[in-house]
Design an enzyme around this catalytic site. Sequence first.
Site, mmCIF file in Angstrom:
data_model
loop_
_atom_site.group_PDB
_atom_site.id
_atom_site.type_symbol
_atom_site.label_atom_id
_atom_site.label_comp_id
_atom_site.label_asym_id
_atom_site.label_seq_id
_atom_site.Cartn_x
_atom_site.Cartn_y
_atom_site.Cartn_z
ATOM 1 N N HIS A 7 0.828 5.849 -0.992
ATOM 2 C CA HIS A 7 0.055 7.056 -1.288
ATOM 3 C C HIS A 7 0.550 7.650 -2.614
ATOM 4 O O HIS A 7 1.093 8.756 -2.639
ATOM 5 C CB HIS A 7 0.179 8.041 -0.127
ATOM 6 C CG HIS A 7 -0.368 7.513 1.162
ATOM 7 N ND1 HIS A 7 -0.152 8.118 2.377
ATOM 8 C CD2 HIS A 7 -1.133 6.414 1.428
ATOM 9 C CE1 HIS A 7 -0.765 7.421 3.339
ATOM 10 N NE2 HIS A 7 -1.358 6.373 2.786
ATOM 11 N N HIS A 15 -6.881 8.679 -0.970
ATOM 12 C CA HIS A 15 -5.970 8.069 0.012
ATOM 13 C C HIS A 15 -4.766 7.398 -0.651
ATOM 14 O O HIS A 15 -3.636 7.756 -0.371
ATOM 15 C CB HIS A 15 -6.755 7.071 0.878
ATOM 16 C CG HIS A 15 -5.932 6.413 1.938
ATOM 17 N ND1 HIS A 15 -6.402 6.119 3.203
ATOM 18 C CD2 HIS A 15 -4.644 5.983 1.941
ATOM 19 C CE1 HIS A 15 -5.444 5.554 3.918
ATOM 20 N NE2 HIS A 15 -4.364 5.460 3.169
ATOM 21 N N HIS A 18 0.854 -1.197 0.000
ATOM 22 C CA HIS A 18 0.000 0.000 0.000
ATOM 23 C C HIS A 18 0.880 1.234 0.000
ATOM 24 O O HIS A 18 1.869 1.283 0.731
ATOM 25 C CB HIS A 18 -0.889 -0.003 1.252
ATOM 26 C CG HIS A 18 -1.570 1.304 1.523
ATOM 27 N ND1 HIS A 18 -2.423 1.908 0.623
ATOM 28 C CD2 HIS A 18 -1.525 2.134 2.591
ATOM 29 C CE1 HIS A 18 -2.864 3.037 1.139
ATOM 30 N NE2 HIS A 18 -2.335 3.208 2.325
HETATM 31 O O1 2HA Z 1 0.106 3.355 7.689
HETATM 32 O O2 2HA Z 1 -0.954 4.478 5.048
HETATM 33 O O3 2HA Z 1 -3.466 3.759 5.421
HETATM 34 C C1 2HA Z 1 -0.411 4.544 7.303
HETATM 35 C C2 2HA Z 1 -1.328 4.367 6.184
HETATM 36 C C3 2HA Z 1 -2.702 4.024 6.532
HETATM 37 ZN ZN ZN Z 2 -2.486 4.847 3.639
#
Ligand code: 2HA
Ligand code: ZN
Length: 272
Positions: free
Chosen positions: A142, A211, A140
């Site tokens: 950003h 996000h 994941h």
């Molecule tokens: O860990 O990115 O989505 C921090 C993030 C939460």
């Molecule tokens: Zn995040």
Amino acid sequence: MYKDILTAPFLQEMCDTTANLYRLGWDERNGGNISYLLSEEEVKKYLDIAHVERTVPIGFDATALIGKYFIVTGSGKYFKNVKSKPAESLGVIRIAADGRSYELLWGFEDGGVATSELPTHLMNHIQRLEVDPNHRIIMHCHATHVIGMTFTHSLDEVAFTKTLWEMCTECIVVFPDGVGIIPWMVPGTDAIGKASAFKMKDMRLVIWPHHGIFGAGTTMDETFGLIETAEKAAQVYTIVCAQGGKKQTITDQQLQDLADAFGVTPREGILN
Ligand code: 2HA
Ligand code: ZN
């Protein structure tokens, strides 16, 4: 005796990848998280698997992953610092026999715990393993232009996928399944985990509007490359919009020709 875990290829991959994600500006502060499914054979070279440092509740039923090992980034840890502080920033965990907690075997040395997005990571692993036995990584981050696009582009995932495919010739080859998009939701919850995992049934990229993005894959390079390709397409989209919009594009027929040439099947319902 055990080898030094700081020399383990899987640990070095975590350090290199978090450093790259930081360098690219996609993981400010404590943004982003990665989990990497490891085999017991790999872990046993570096750790006494009978020695558990701590047991930590997960908060949902991860029975499908009992006994599975992961190296994960820690909650609140900065990707900027993983390389210089791996033993605080990373943890090697095993899903405990109750399926509702994990055993920390190594890491999180300052008392930390696994990423706040652990529910999404574990639910995504369960889902991806059902469709791909070679699946290993959930990542994941950003990704800046992907986030930007979620403000200016329709959030319909068919339209979003089509736009990304149009922006760079190789996109349809790299992610023929397209991207999934869930509604805006509070991060760190079981609910966002379930919504993400539902999408992961059919695709390996899931966007969280305003996000970031989740990617799934069999290796760190491949998963990173998947996110990188979607982010590049979103960057090109940003530039195209800033330059006044499309005057011409890759046509649906050309996208189909690409898919045929590279032997991939584009997700149904996107090309006309
Ligand atoms: O860990 O990115 O989505 C921090 C993030 C939460
Ligand atoms: Zn995040």
